[in-house]
Scaffold this active site. Sequence first.
Site, PDB file in Angstrom:
ATOM      1  N   LYS A 171      14.070  10.999  -0.092  1.00 11.73           N
ATOM      2  CA  LYS A 171      14.203   9.779  -0.892  1.00 11.73           C
ATOM      3  C   LYS A 171      12.997   8.871  -0.668  1.00 11.73           C
ATOM      4  CE  LYS A 171      15.195   6.137  -2.923  1.00 11.73           C
ATOM      5  NZ  LYS A 171      16.067   5.432  -3.778  1.00 11.73           N
ATOM      6  N   CYS A 212      12.632  -0.841  -4.297  1.00  7.78           N
ATOM      7  CA  CYS A 212      12.468   0.554  -3.882  1.00  7.78           C
ATOM      8  C   CYS A 212      11.049   0.841  -3.447  1.00  7.78           C
ATOM      9  CB  CYS A 212      12.865   1.451  -5.045  1.00  7.78           C
ATOM     10  SG  CYS A 212      14.474   0.996  -5.677  1.00  7.78           S
TER      11      CYS A 212
HETATM   12  N1  SAJ Z   1       4.194  -0.065 -11.208  1.00  5.88           N
HETATM   13  C1  SAJ Z   1       2.816  -0.168 -11.335  1.00  5.88           C
HETATM   14  N2  SAJ Z   1       2.142   0.873 -11.905  1.00  5.88           N
HETATM   15  C2  SAJ Z   1       2.775   1.985 -12.361  1.00  5.88           C
HETATM   16  C3  SAJ Z   1       4.177   2.089 -12.222  1.00  5.88           C
HETATM   17  C4  SAJ Z   1       4.853   1.041 -11.641  1.00  5.88           C
HETATM   18  O1  SAJ Z   1       2.201  -1.161 -10.941  1.00  5.88           O
HETATM   19  O2  SAJ Z   1       2.092   2.894 -12.875  1.00  5.88           O
HETATM   20  C5  SAJ Z   1       4.945  -1.140 -10.558  1.00  5.88           C
HETATM   21  C6  SAJ Z   1       6.005  -1.782 -11.446  1.00  5.88           C
HETATM   22  O3  SAJ Z   1       5.453  -2.804 -12.233  1.00  5.88           O
HETATM   23  C7  SAJ Z   1       6.977  -2.288 -10.417  1.00  5.88           C
HETATM   24  C8  SAJ Z   1       6.893  -1.261  -9.297  1.00  5.88           C
HETATM   25  O4  SAJ Z   1       5.692  -0.566  -9.512  1.00  5.88           O
HETATM   26  O5  SAJ Z   1       6.570  -3.541  -9.892  1.00  5.88           O
HETATM   27  C9  SAJ Z   1       8.026  -0.277  -9.226  1.00  5.88           C
HETATM   28  O6  SAJ Z   1       8.459   0.105 -10.515  1.00  5.88           O
HETATM   29  P1  SAJ Z   1       8.832   1.594 -10.901  1.00  5.88           P
HETATM   30  O7  SAJ Z   1       9.244   1.622 -12.305  1.00  5.88           O
HETATM   31  O8  SAJ Z   1       7.730   2.515 -10.510  1.00  5.88           O
HETATM   32  O9  SAJ Z   1      10.001   1.984  -9.936  1.00  5.88           O
HETATM   33  P2  SAJ Z   1      11.423   1.334  -9.547  1.00  5.88           P
HETATM   34  O10 SAJ Z   1      11.225   0.631  -8.242  1.00  5.88           O
HETATM   35  O11 SAJ Z   1      12.041   0.579 -10.637  1.00  5.88           O
HETATM   36  O12 SAJ Z   1      12.281   2.664  -9.330  1.00  5.88           O
HETATM   37  C10 SAJ Z   1      11.832   3.636  -8.404  1.00  5.88           C
HETATM   38  C11 SAJ Z   1      11.883   5.010  -9.077  1.00  5.88           C
HETATM   39  N3  SAJ Z   1      11.166   5.977  -8.264  1.00  5.88           N
HETATM   40  C12 SAJ Z   1      10.265   6.853  -8.817  1.00  5.88           C
HETATM   41  O13 SAJ Z   1       9.997   6.869  -9.991  1.00  5.88           O
HETATM   42  C13 SAJ Z   1       9.609   7.795  -7.887  1.00  5.88           C
HETATM   43  C14 SAJ Z   1      13.318   5.414  -9.269  1.00  5.88           C
HETATM   44  O14 SAJ Z   1      13.415   6.745  -9.745  1.00  5.88           O
HETATM   45  C15 SAJ Z   1      14.090   5.313  -7.946  1.00  5.88           C
HETATM   46  O15 SAJ Z   1      15.445   5.677  -8.078  1.00  5.88           O
HETATM   47  C16 SAJ Z   1      14.044   3.874  -7.509  1.00  5.88           C
HETATM   48  O16 SAJ Z   1      12.654   3.573  -7.268  1.00  5.88           O
HETATM   49  C17 SAJ Z   1      14.867   3.731  -6.251  1.00  5.88           C
HETATM   50  O17 SAJ Z   1      15.996   3.239  -6.347  1.00  5.88           O
HETATM   51  O18 SAJ Z   1      14.428   4.186  -5.191  1.00  5.88           O
END
Ligand code: SAJ
Length: 434
Positions: free
Chosen positions: A211, A265
């Site tokens: 995870k 996360c």
């Molecule tokens: N972000 C960036 N650049 C990107 C992608 C995201 O700056 O290319 C930023 C977003 O703006 C945000 C943060 O990262 O601030 C996280 O957003 P996210 O959409 O990447 O992820 P979360 O935190 O909403 O959800 C993640 C997911 N993990 C993965 O995709 C590997 C989700 O599948 C998990 O279930 C979740 O964490 C969790 O609960 O752990």
Amino acid sequence: MIGVIGIAKKTICILGLGYIGLPTAAMFATHGHKIIGVDIDQSVVAALNQGEITIEEPYLDIMVRDAVSSGNLTASATPAKADVFIIAVPTPINEDKTADMRAVRSATESIVPFLDKGNIVILESTSPPGTVNDLIVPILAKSGLDIGRDVLVAHSPERVLPGRILIELVENNRIIGGINKESCEKVKQLYSTFEKGELYNTNATTAEMCKLMVNTLREGNIALANELALLCEKLGINAWEVIEYSNKHPRVNIHKPGPGVGGHCIAVDPWFIVEKFPETARMILLSRRTNDGMPAYVFSRIEQIAAGIPADGRRRKICILGATYKPDVDDARESPILELIRLIDKNGSYDLSVYDPHMMMAKSCPHLESDLYKAVGGSHVLVLGVNHNEFLHMDFKKIKEEMAAANIFDTRNFWNGEQLAALGFEYHLLGKGI
Ligand code: SAJ
């Protein structure tokens, strides 16, 4: 009694009715199980018993309403006897970047008096490696039952993406880390009530680490993208273009730069590894630091833009659009924009306004305005912090009229810079040098 798809109906007590617990409760309930949802927040319990929800997630309101009206989902402030206990409480981060396990500990303690032979306990909350063996099992053992024989235990981490929770709950693969084989098998059976993805069995610590590593990899990728953005600004080229063409390679997927990484996360999980092995988890720590440095970098760019406005002796006003941790959600936990707001406030040289249609019932966002034009009114730099859908098609002509100076800083490569320049804006993009 046999449930809708041939799995024995269970009474499941789900502790924590937040972004994971509530959708999980609704999913099990609409698949025939009897759910007792438990939360320490009385307002969440009261709302749920009325069939209402207190978080924003597509279609969750409809599913919860159905589950409550079917009688399969009820909420309570305390646990009760059940066949299965699922712990889905938050594991936030302490000031010192260690995991705050108080909610997991007290949720686990709260079920001890209700435990019986034949029960299953599942930890869904994301936790540092070793939590099931070192924290959960010893607490459950206080019941006097034989943990592993009388009570089965597993870690089955949630891995769903906010904004797509109901789809991903069903479609994603799931890892089940049991304390023994029987725990794995029984928990697998339970989730196959609704899971269409593969269910993989392993041990608890491996599941915990899987995870964390999934999110850590994503965070490292975003850190590289952010570092690339800074490099490209120095080189006078456009990072977004570098990413686009690099990603044409069949095995490359560089993520997107931005104002930082938020949410409960990706911004948190890597710390759970660093906490255990700070000497060894060096790349992980560097990624965290890189992403945590982005709000300060964004502020430095805003200051540069503001400094370029011809002097007129007046204080500059910054307007930020979007404050949640990512687009189209109402969750602002660990939002880098909240950190940016803190930095601007601490600096004290600027007026500030924030507009975010998803945070209208704003919990803790300073400077939040409920009207877009009031927020942009008199501002000198308009910063796109979060690319909410609502911000794609706005009346930029009117926005320009309201602003004191027509500067835009897009941290997400969301807007069409050429169109905005044609309207008379000075368009700046994070990751693009001049
Ligand atoms: N972000 C960036 N650049 C990107 C992608 C995201 O700056 O290319 C930023 C977003 O703006 C945000 C943060 O990262 O601030 C996280 O957003 P996210 O959409 O990447 O992820 P979360 O935190 O909403 O959800 C993640 C997911 N993990 C993965 O995709 C590997 C989700 O599948 C998990 O279930 C979740 O964490 C969790 O609960 O752990």
